[in-house]
Design a protein around this motif. Structure first.
Motif, PDB file in Angstrom:
ATOM      1  N   LEU A  68      90.600 112.010   9.414  1.00  0.00           N
ATOM      2  CA  LEU A  68      91.840 112.356  10.098  1.00  0.00           C
ATOM      3  C   LEU A  68      91.525 113.112  11.376  1.00  0.00           C
ATOM      4  CD1 LEU A  68      94.153 113.615   7.177  1.00  0.00           C
ATOM      5  CD2 LEU A  68      93.891 111.315   8.090  1.00  0.00           C
ATOM      6  N   LEU A 124     100.997  97.315   6.449  1.00  0.00           N
ATOM      7  CA  LEU A 124     100.036  97.511   7.540  1.00  0.00           C
ATOM      8  C   LEU A 124      98.892  96.505   7.420  1.00  0.00           C
ATOM      9  CD1 LEU A 124      99.788 101.424   7.546  1.00  0.00           C
ATOM     10  CD2 LEU A 124     100.965 100.001   9.217  1.00  0.00           C
TER      11      LEU A 124
ATOM     12  N   THR B 316     101.874 110.869   9.021  1.00  0.00           N
ATOM     13  CA  THR B 316     101.606 110.302   7.703  1.00  0.00           C
ATOM     14  C   THR B 316     101.207 108.836   7.815  1.00  0.00           C
ATOM     15  OG1 THR B 316     103.194 111.833   6.715  1.00  0.00           O
ATOM     16  CG2 THR B 316     102.590 109.908   5.409  1.00  0.00           C
ATOM     17  N   LEU B 317     101.977 108.094   8.625  1.00  0.00           N
ATOM     18  CA  LEU B 317     101.637 106.676   8.813  1.00  0.00           C
ATOM     19  C   LEU B 317     100.214 106.530   9.341  1.00  0.00           C
ATOM     20  CD1 LEU B 317     104.960 105.287  10.352  1.00  0.00           C
ATOM     21  CD2 LEU B 317     103.984 104.714   8.108  1.00  0.00           C
ATOM     22  N   LYS B 318      99.875 107.400  10.305  1.00  0.00           N
ATOM     23  CA  LYS B 318      98.514 107.346  10.860  1.00  0.00           C
ATOM     24  C   LYS B 318      97.498 107.680   9.772  1.00  0.00           C
ATOM     25  CE  LYS B 318      98.451 106.952  15.585  1.00  0.00           C
ATOM     26  NZ  LYS B 318      98.096 107.943  16.602  1.00  0.00           N
ATOM     27  N   ALA B 319      97.808 108.716   8.978  1.00  0.00           N
ATOM     28  CA  ALA B 319      96.862 109.163   7.959  1.00  0.00           C
ATOM     29  C   ALA B 319      96.614 108.076   6.921  1.00  0.00           C
ATOM     30  CB  ALA B 319      97.372 110.432   7.282  1.00  0.00           C
ATOM     31  N   ILE B 320      97.644 107.282   6.624  1.00  0.00           N
ATOM     32  CA  ILE B 320      97.423 106.228   5.638  1.00  0.00           C
ATOM     33  C   ILE B 320      97.009 104.923   6.304  1.00  0.00           C
ATOM     34  CG2 ILE B 320      98.953 107.288   3.938  1.00  0.00           C
ATOM     35  CD1 ILE B 320     101.055 105.243   4.574  1.00  0.00           C
ATOM     36  N   ALA B 322      97.852 103.563   9.763  1.00  0.00           N
ATOM     37  CA  ALA B 322      98.512 102.831  10.849  1.00  0.00           C
ATOM     38  C   ALA B 322      97.750 103.056  12.150  1.00  0.00           C
ATOM     39  CB  ALA B 322      99.955 103.293  11.004  1.00  0.00           C
TER      40      ALA B 322
END
Ligand code: ADP
Ligand code: MG
Lengths: 239, 405
Positions: A68, A124, B316-320, B322
């Motif tokens: 992250l 996704l 959150t979207l990025k973390a999962i 996206a």
């Protein structure tokens, strides 16, 4: 208790490795060395607890391991691959396919119902509709949420929300589960249930890393890593 | 990259849970799109009705008037004038041109007309009846008969003039009207043309000879007010018009561009009136487009706020997993959908308004091209307005998922 090192999926391969990891935050004139030189090797199928006082750098470490955030110095290898060489899209793909992240405050998307929340990673990943339905329904029934598919997050209890979040983390079948105080916002019964699920995942062969400051929860793991001031204080292998 | 359908689904879910703010934003687009469609459709309707009315002006008709129609306000001819006088000599000169089929002098003057004690001022035309009817197809008799070339003391009235020109008293065939004190008998009443340019409906027609006597004190010897020309079938009207122009210019000793007369031809009318009505449509459209731009600014504002409020969701979207492109697409499409919803409501609303306006007699032309364009433009306005906010969204760090924990 022989399960820790004997289960069939543990081939001893290294799935995650941190090498000389540092993360420094600038706070005005001061520097906060949130992670201050950590070396860590995580084998496939291991169940690790990270234990340490508040502000010791546990979350920062997990964010680095979960791609992250980028370290100030040091390296992270995921499945033997140096994350320095990965572009933004490749990192996103690794987060999607290799890592399942479970948050303390669940981070469900309020405008989507339970089914849709869990299906986001499949969306996704462009998984076809049929397969998407099958996988989503299956993982939710495993989490005991078959009756809740059309519920919205605000209609669920904390324990249910965390199980939805775990289902979302698992739906693309990642190798590694990273959980940052997953029981922190739960009552003790729900907390126990979540820990039971994480232990089952470990038994099914997943690599699980859980941050906690609850020693009882930490004791579910194979190994406890004690963190203090951004450093590994000691590692305890549980028999 | 996510499937387009999933991007749409995600956007519609977000909007389904959206606040009053989003609906107000949509309202802004509804107003903008409706304004554009309504104004453009009225502009086009106007254009179409003008074209229809102009098509009644025969394709082989030329009218010579004593005013230079091309002259700008600053222009003055050699005698310092852009207007002169047409005479019966000009009529004879034109008659000699080979491709001229018919030519006829016309007088048109305002006169005081009395009917059953009510006085009005009206436009009275003196025409050569046989030529006039062949040249102007909209001259159709409703009641009574048309003028004949040998009529004396006879008039034919336009439909509105007969029906309402004198207030309560409707003029009927065989009634008597007094024009500048002289008695005339109404021999016929024309059908309504609806043509606002030719003013046939509110006119009065008598023979050229009668008009010449009636207005003799106001006209110079041999003066006529305009000359109606019909070119021969199969000839090129513009070429005939040029020949007339050259002949009249030579007779007057004027140079090209300095005429003290002008020619109204079908192509002149089309280009002049066509350009005026197109300009009007563009002008109306431009005014409406401003409200659409304001609507777009509304979308931008709403999307900026949405991105700030949804930082955690984006994180959150990025973390999962996206990617930036996917976040960008999600927000662009969401913003496009806001525009599109506004467009759909706007189209429905404006069609309702236009149908109502049509009932009330407004010239309306609803073009499918405008409707399709409205959908496309509303979606594009949404996307364009949402671009910068969506770009900001795509830059949100995955760490935002964990902030404030
Ligand atoms: N984004 C940040 N900016 C500045 N300082 C931060 C940031 N994130 C964490 N820190 C600091 O880094 C240290 C470690 O934080 P964290 O990793 O959250 O600890 P833990 O999870 O063990 O409680 C703390 O002193 C915290 O204040
Ligand atoms: Mg923490």
């Amino acid at each position: 208790m022989a399960r820790q090192h004997m289960h069939p999926y543990s081939d001893g391969a290294e799935v995650l490795r941190a090498h000389g990891l540092h993360k420094v935050y600038a706070m005005g004139d001061e520097e906060v060395r949130a992670v201050d030189g950590i070396d860590l090797s995580v084998k496939r199928g291991e169940f690790i607890s990270i234990l340490g006082p508040s502000g010791s750098g546990k979350s920062t470490l997990l964010q680095l391991l979960g791609l992250l955030d980028k370290p100030s110095a040091g390296k992270i290898f995921i499945d033997g691959k140096d994350s320095d060489g990965m572009g933004e899209n490749e990192r996103a793909e690794a987060r999607r396919r290799k890592i399942g992240f479970v948050f303390q405050s669940f981070n469900l998307i309020g405008t989507l119902d339970v089914y849709e929340n869990v299906a986001v990673p499949l969306m996704l990943e462009e998984v076809p509709e049929d397969e998407r339905r099958e996988k989503t329904v299956k993982i939710l029934s495993r989490m005991g949420l078959s009756e809740r598919l059309a519920h919205y997050p605000n209609q669920l209890s904390g324990g249910q929300m965390q199980r939805v979040a775990i289902a979302r983390a698992l739906v693309l079948n990642p190798e590694i589960i990273l959980a940052d105080e997953p029981t922190g916002n739960l009552d003790s019964a729900s907390g126990l249930e979540v820990m039971k699920i994480l232990r089952e995942l470990h038994e099914a062969g997943k690599t699980v890393i859980v941050i906690t400051h609850d020693t009882n929860i930490a004791r579910n793991a194979d190994k406890i890593i004690y963190i203090k001031d951004g450093k590994i204080e000691r590692t305890e292998v549980l028999a | 990259m996510m499937k387009a359908r999933d991007v749409f689904t995600y956007g519609t879910h977000s909007l389904a849970h959206s606040q009053l703010r989003t609906w107000l934003t949509i309202l802004g687009i509804v107003i903008g799109i409706s304004a554009v469609i309504v104004l453009v459709s009225i502009g086009q309707g106007l254009n179409q009705s003008v074209q229809e009315q102009l098509s009644q002006f025969g394709t082989s008709t030329i009218i010579v008037v004593p005013v230079n129609l091309q002259a700008g306000s600053g222009f003055r001819g050699p005698n310092g004038a852009t207007s002169g006088i047409l005479t019966t000599n000009d009529v004879e000169l034109i008659r000699k041109i080979a491709d001229v089929d018919m030519v006829s002098p016309t007088l048109s003057q305002r006169a005081v007309v009395d009917f059953k004690g009510k006085n009005i001022t009206a436009s009275v035309s003196g025409i050569e009846p046989s030529v006039y009817q062949q040249v102007f197809s909209e001259i159709v008799v409703g009641d009574g008969r048309y003028l004949s070339d040998s009529d004396v003391g006879a008039v034919v009235l336009g439909n509105d003039m007969a029906a309402t020109g004198f207030g309560k008293n409707e003029v009927k065939v065989n009634n008597r009207v007094d024009i500048n004190g002289k008695p005339f008998r109404v021999v016929g009443i024309l059908k309504k043309t609806g043509n606002v340019f030719a003013s046939v409906d509110s006119g009065m027609f008598m023979t050229y000879t009668d008009a010449k006597d009636l207005f003799s004190d106001r006209l110079l010897n041999k003066e006529v007010n305009s000359i109606v020309v019909k070119a021969k079938d199969g000839s090129n009207v513009d070429e005939v018009a040029d020949e007339i122009k050259v002949a009249l210019r030579n007779k007057r000793g004027e140079r090209e561009g300095e005429e003290d007369f002008g020619l109204v031809t079908p192509s002149f009318i089309n280009s002049t009136v066509g350009s005026i009505t197109s300009l009007l449509t563009v002008f109306l459209g431009a005014i409406a487009a401003i409200s659409l731009i304001v609507g777009g600014v509304g979308i931008m504002n709403t999307m900026f706020m949405a991105v700030v409020e949804r930082t955690r969701e984006i994180g959150t979207l990025k973390a999962i997993g996206a990617k930036r492109d996917e976040i960008l697409a999600i927000f662009l499409v969401e913003s496009g959908i806001i525009g599109l919803i506004g467009g759909v409501i706007g189209v429905v609303l404006s069609i309702a308004v236009l149908l109502a306006a049509e009932q009330l007699g407004a010239p309306v032309y609803i073009s499918p091209f405008v409707i399709a364009g409205a959908f496309l433009i509303s979606f594009l306005i949404g996307m364009v307005s949402g671009f910068v906010p969506s770009w900001n969204a795509s830059k949100v760090s995955p760490l935002e998922a964990l902030r404030y924990e």
